[in-house]
Enzyme design. Structure first.
Site, PDB file in Angstrom:
ATOM      1  N   ARG A  56       1.100  -1.311  -0.041  1.00 27.00           N
ATOM      2  CA  ARG A  56      -0.018  -0.146  -0.465  1.00 27.00           C
ATOM      3  C   ARG A  56       0.740   1.590  -0.183  1.00 27.00           C
ATOM      4  O   ARG A  56       2.190   0.987   0.386  1.00 27.00           O
ATOM      5  CB  ARG A  56      -1.079   0.210   1.352  1.00 27.00           C
ATOM      6  CG  ARG A  56      -2.071  -0.922   1.872  1.00 27.00           C
ATOM      7  CD  ARG A  56      -2.977  -0.783   2.506  1.00 27.00           C
ATOM      8  NE  ARG A  56      -2.116  -1.574   4.053  1.00 27.00           N
ATOM      9  CZ  ARG A  56      -1.867  -0.111   4.871  1.00 27.00           C
ATOM     10  NH1 ARG A  56      -1.891   0.908   4.049  1.00 27.00           N
ATOM     11  NH2 ARG A  56      -1.115  -0.666   5.699  1.00 27.00           N
ATOM     12  N   LYS A 198      -8.430  -2.392   0.451  1.00 29.13           N
ATOM     13  CA  LYS A 198      -8.416  -1.206   1.881  1.00 29.13           C
ATOM     14  C   LYS A 198      -9.445  -0.155   1.274  1.00 29.13           C
ATOM     15  O   LYS A 198      -9.945  -0.019   2.544  1.00 29.13           O
ATOM     16  CB  LYS A 198      -7.169  -1.596   1.850  1.00 29.13           C
ATOM     17  CG  LYS A 198      -6.771  -2.639   2.442  1.00 29.13           C
ATOM     18  CD  LYS A 198      -6.970  -3.006   3.781  1.00 29.13           C
ATOM     19  CE  LYS A 198      -6.200  -4.557   4.588  1.00 29.13           C
ATOM     20  NZ  LYS A 198      -6.940  -4.895   5.587  1.00 29.13           N
ATOM     21  N   HIS A 217     -11.081  -5.119  11.680  1.00 31.39           N
ATOM     22  CA  HIS A 217      -9.872  -5.880  10.917  1.00 31.39           C
ATOM     23  C   HIS A 217      -9.383  -6.828  11.339  1.00 31.39           C
ATOM     24  O   HIS A 217      -8.387  -6.649  12.937  1.00 31.39           O
ATOM     25  CB  HIS A 217      -8.595  -5.244  11.288  1.00 31.39           C
ATOM     26  CG  HIS A 217      -7.469  -4.930   9.943  1.00 31.39           C
ATOM     27  ND1 HIS A 217      -6.186  -4.481   9.820  1.00 31.39           N
ATOM     28  CD2 HIS A 217      -7.581  -5.962   8.770  1.00 31.39           C
ATOM     29  CE1 HIS A 217      -5.507  -5.052   9.145  1.00 31.39           C
ATOM     30  NE2 HIS A 217      -6.529  -6.322   8.140  1.00 31.39           N
ATOM     31  N   SER A 235      -0.159  -7.807  10.097  1.00 30.22           N
ATOM     32  CA  SER A 235       0.685  -8.305   9.056  1.00 30.22           C
ATOM     33  C   SER A 235       2.192  -9.214   9.826  1.00 30.22           C
ATOM     34  O   SER A 235       2.719  -8.721  10.279  1.00 30.22           O
ATOM     35  CB  SER A 235       0.958  -7.488   7.589  1.00 30.22           C
ATOM     36  OG  SER A 235       1.382  -8.420   7.106  1.00 30.22           O
ATOM     37  N   LYS A 239      -2.588 -14.255  12.054  1.00 32.97           N
ATOM     38  CA  LYS A 239      -4.258 -13.670  11.882  1.00 32.97           C
ATOM     39  C   LYS A 239      -4.547 -15.643  11.039  1.00 32.97           C
ATOM     40  O   LYS A 239      -5.788 -15.654  11.003  1.00 32.97           O
ATOM     41  CB  LYS A 239      -4.513 -12.382  11.530  1.00 32.97           C
ATOM     42  CG  LYS A 239      -6.081 -12.215  11.596  1.00 32.97           C
ATOM     43  CD  LYS A 239      -6.102 -10.576  11.615  1.00 32.97           C
ATOM     44  CE  LYS A 239      -5.385  -9.803  10.660  1.00 32.97           C
ATOM     45  NZ  LYS A 239      -5.948  -9.999   9.359  1.00 32.97           N
ATOM     46  N   THR A 240      -4.023 -14.321  10.060  1.00 32.69           N
ATOM     47  CA  THR A 240      -4.564 -15.760   9.250  1.00 32.69           C
ATOM     48  C   THR A 240      -4.379 -16.861   8.903  1.00 32.69           C
ATOM     49  O   THR A 240      -5.068 -18.297   9.007  1.00 32.69           O
ATOM     50  CB  THR A 240      -4.427 -15.788   7.336  1.00 32.69           C
ATOM     51  OG1 THR A 240      -4.510 -13.960   6.928  1.00 32.69           O
ATOM     52  CG2 THR A 240      -5.345 -15.995   5.943  1.00 32.69           C
ATOM     53  N   ASP A 254     -10.562 -11.058   7.070  1.00 31.50           N
ATOM     54  CA  ASP A 254      -9.930  -9.607   7.772  1.00 31.50           C
ATOM     55  C   ASP A 254     -10.623  -8.773   8.304  1.00 31.50           C
ATOM     56  O   ASP A 254     -10.104  -7.749   8.461  1.00 31.50           O
ATOM     57  CB  ASP A 254      -8.959  -9.884   6.395  1.00 31.50           C
ATOM     58  CG  ASP A 254      -7.865  -8.403   6.433  1.00 31.50           C
ATOM     59  OD1 ASP A 254      -7.389  -8.630   7.476  1.00 31.50           O
ATOM     60  OD2 ASP A 254      -7.631  -7.494   5.616  1.00 31.50           O
ATOM     61  N   ARG A 319       1.471 -12.077  -2.022  1.00 32.05           N
ATOM     62  CA  ARG A 319       0.024 -12.198  -1.989  1.00 32.05           C
ATOM     63  C   ARG A 319      -0.495 -13.292  -2.661  1.00 32.05           C
ATOM     64  O   ARG A 319      -0.949 -13.653  -3.545  1.00 32.05           O
ATOM     65  CB  ARG A 319      -0.564 -10.917  -1.658  1.00 32.05           C
ATOM     66  CG  ARG A 319      -0.429 -10.013  -0.695  1.00 32.05           C
ATOM     67  CD  ARG A 319      -1.057 -10.257   0.725  1.00 32.05           C
ATOM     68  NE  ARG A 319      -0.329  -9.435   1.763  1.00 32.05           N
ATOM     69  CZ  ARG A 319      -0.865  -8.533   3.082  1.00 32.05           C
ATOM     70  NH1 ARG A 319      -1.852  -9.369   3.312  1.00 32.05           N
ATOM     71  NH2 ARG A 319      -0.640  -8.205   3.645  1.00 32.05           N
TER      72      ARG A 319
END
Length: 528
Positions: A56, A198, A217, A235, A239-240, A254, A319
């Site tokens: 980003r 996003k 989030h 990140s 989390k994933t 997410d 990604r």
């Protein structure tokens, strides 16, 4: 420029001969290949590169300073204001630019799995692979829903249109501009697809609280007994990985909303980091990267087209984007009840936070507002000093409203539904980065399983002398010594120095929250 004027202009634009609306996944894959935008991998996924922007561009993100929002937005380095005139000028330039293209791709769908609280959106793309990305990441409409679809927000993405800062009033060639009055997001100068995803999350973070809904989030899953868990984390914290559990159904990866009825997924897909991805560690994610999935900046073998997930030569931020339907073990639709357990994930490279600790409400509010993890700058040069990173509410770049608005809502939800909150450190143990080692994934999974199954509700704990956290003394499947970070260090004096160094960083960061309850500061933060 009125919103009616923009709606009419978009309506006319979508009637153009070069516009391709709602192509199927196979059609979009064909377009990506015929236009040389990407390659097909051995599993049938599309792989594309994003040029110099592999993440980003937060310094190039703006919100239009409009009368209806200017007194609500938390203006600053994250929510930078830009004038209505600059937006209007760029809007017309981008639309004129796209009109000249041979083909433009449009996806119509939804943000929000809860039909009572979803936002109809449309995404207009210069690239076919970006439209495939939108097709995978947002919620696809059924045919009857498409007939009545009326976009509440439009994303216009033109990566090859580059702004001239001297003329266009931007900071660089890149821009991501949100206009709430015009219900439009304008993206240019960057090929990184994550900006599309996003930007809509930022929009939802403004709209949902206006309806009394907490946007979050986080990832989420549900157990066999209907018990819901939320996983917050920046990140690299896992989390994933940790929410994708074969014994629990995935609600979402997410972004979620928490209503008076429970939680719902804002998206229809997953956008997972895939550096060092392997079938052994993350089989569900590995298998999901099949036909129709999109890989960003992943290196593939020129002949076999097999992806090398260990190759980070383009970026460590590789990604994979894929639909939730690519995972067998999901909740469909992505809606569930109120959370029983909330997990805050941090990857502490100082190696001083406990691997798991149960939080009081005040501690939960403190650590939610702090949003701490570590980033490692210059590790390829052997630099081992970690840099503390604080991202408010674990999602600062996407929060248009003041942080306390979201934190207050979370605190109310925790109290109302008696949710248990845990801080889990997936970072380093036995020393800081460069000395200690990363916490074993098997240990982290065991700790989270114990938390989800209620095994830590009445377990004996010990209070951390520096951070004031209640550390369980026993967790099934985890050596007792691992649970107390100081016991894993050979040099106790150095441990104490590093722990106090991090505690000081927490306190310094928290000074920016001048309007929070004094109890959150005195009872929620470090005690030494």
């Amino acid at each position: 420029m009125s919103s009616v004027g923009i709606e009419h202009e978009i309506t006319q634009f979508l009637k153009g001969q070069n516009v391709r609306i709602q192509l199927s996944v196979p059609q979009l894959v064909e377009k990506v290949l015929s236009r040389n935008e990407g390659q097909l991998t051995s599993t049938g996924a599309i792989v594309a590169t994003t040029g110099k922007y592999t993440g980003r561009s937060p310094k190039d993100k703006f919100i239009v300073e409009e009368d209806s929002v200017k007194d609500k937005i938390d203006w600053g380095s994250i929510n930078q204001p830009i004038s209505k005139e600059i937006f209007a000028n760029l809007y017309h330039k981008v639309l004129d630019y796209l009109k000249e293209k041979d083909e433009i791709f449009v996806f119509k769908g939804f943000a929000g799995a809860d039909k009572n609280n979803r936002l109809p959106i449309q995404v207009i793309n210069e690239f076919a692979w970006h439209n495939l990305f939108a097709h995978q990441l947002f919620i696809r409409p059924y045919k009857d829903e498409l007939l009545e679809h009326d976009a509440g927000f439009t994303v216009i993405s033109a990566p090859n249109f580059k702004a001239d800062p001297a003329i266009d009033g931007t900071d660089s060639e890149t821009f991501i501009i949100i206009s709430f009055e015009q219900r439009t997001v304008l993206i240019g100068g960057t090929e990184y697809a994550g900006e599309i995803k996003k930007s809509i999350f930022s929009v939802m973070n403004y709209l949902l609280p206006e309806s009394g809904i907490l946007p979050m989030h986080c990832s989420s899953n549900v157990g066999r007994e209907g018990d819901v868990a939320l996983f917050f984390g920046l990140s690299g914290t896992g989390k994933t990985t940790l929410s994708t559990d074969p014994n629990r159904k995935l609600i979402g990866d997410d972004e979620h909303g928490w209503t008076n009825n429970g939680v719902f997924n804002i998206e229809g897909g997953c956008y997972a980091k895939c550096i060092n991805l392997s079938y052994e560690k993350e089989p569900q994610i590995f298998d999901a990267i099949a036909f129709g999935a999109v890989l960003e900046n992943v290196i593939i073998d020129s002949e076999s087209r097999v992806a090398d997930y260990d190759d980070g030569s383009l970026t460590e931020n590789t990604r994979a984007a894929y639909s939730l339907q690519a995972i067998d073990n999901i909740v469909d639709p992505s809606v569930a009840g109120h959370p029983n357990t909330i997990v805050f994930l941090t990857a502490d490279a100082f190696g001083v936070l406990p691997p798991i600790a149960k939080l009081t409400k005040e501690q939960a509010m403190y650590h939610f507002l702090s949003g701490y993890t570590s980033k490692l700058a210059g590790t390829e040069r052997g630099v081992t000093s970690p840099e503390a990173t604080f991202s408010t509410c674990f999602g600062a770049p996407f929060l248009p409203l003041p942080a306390t608005r979201y934190a207050d809502m979370l605190g109310e939800k925790i109290s109302e539904h008696n949710a248990n909150v845990f801080l889990v450190n997936t970072g380093w143990t036995g020393g800081e980065y460069g000395v200690g080692s990363r916490m074993k994934l098997s240990y982290t999974r065991a700790m989270i399983q114990a938390a989800l199954e209620g095994e830590l509700s009445n377990v004996e704990t010990k209070k951390d002398e520096i951070f004031g956290l209640d550390i369980p003394l026993h967790v099934p499947g985890v050596p007792d010594q691992v649970l107390q970070p100081n016991l894993t260090w050979d040099d106790q004096k150095h441990y104490e120095e590093k722990a106090k160094e991090l505690a000081k960083k927490f306190r310094e960061n928290f000074k920016k929250f001048s309007n929070v309850s004094p109890e959150i500061v005195t009872k929620g933060g470090p005690i030494a």
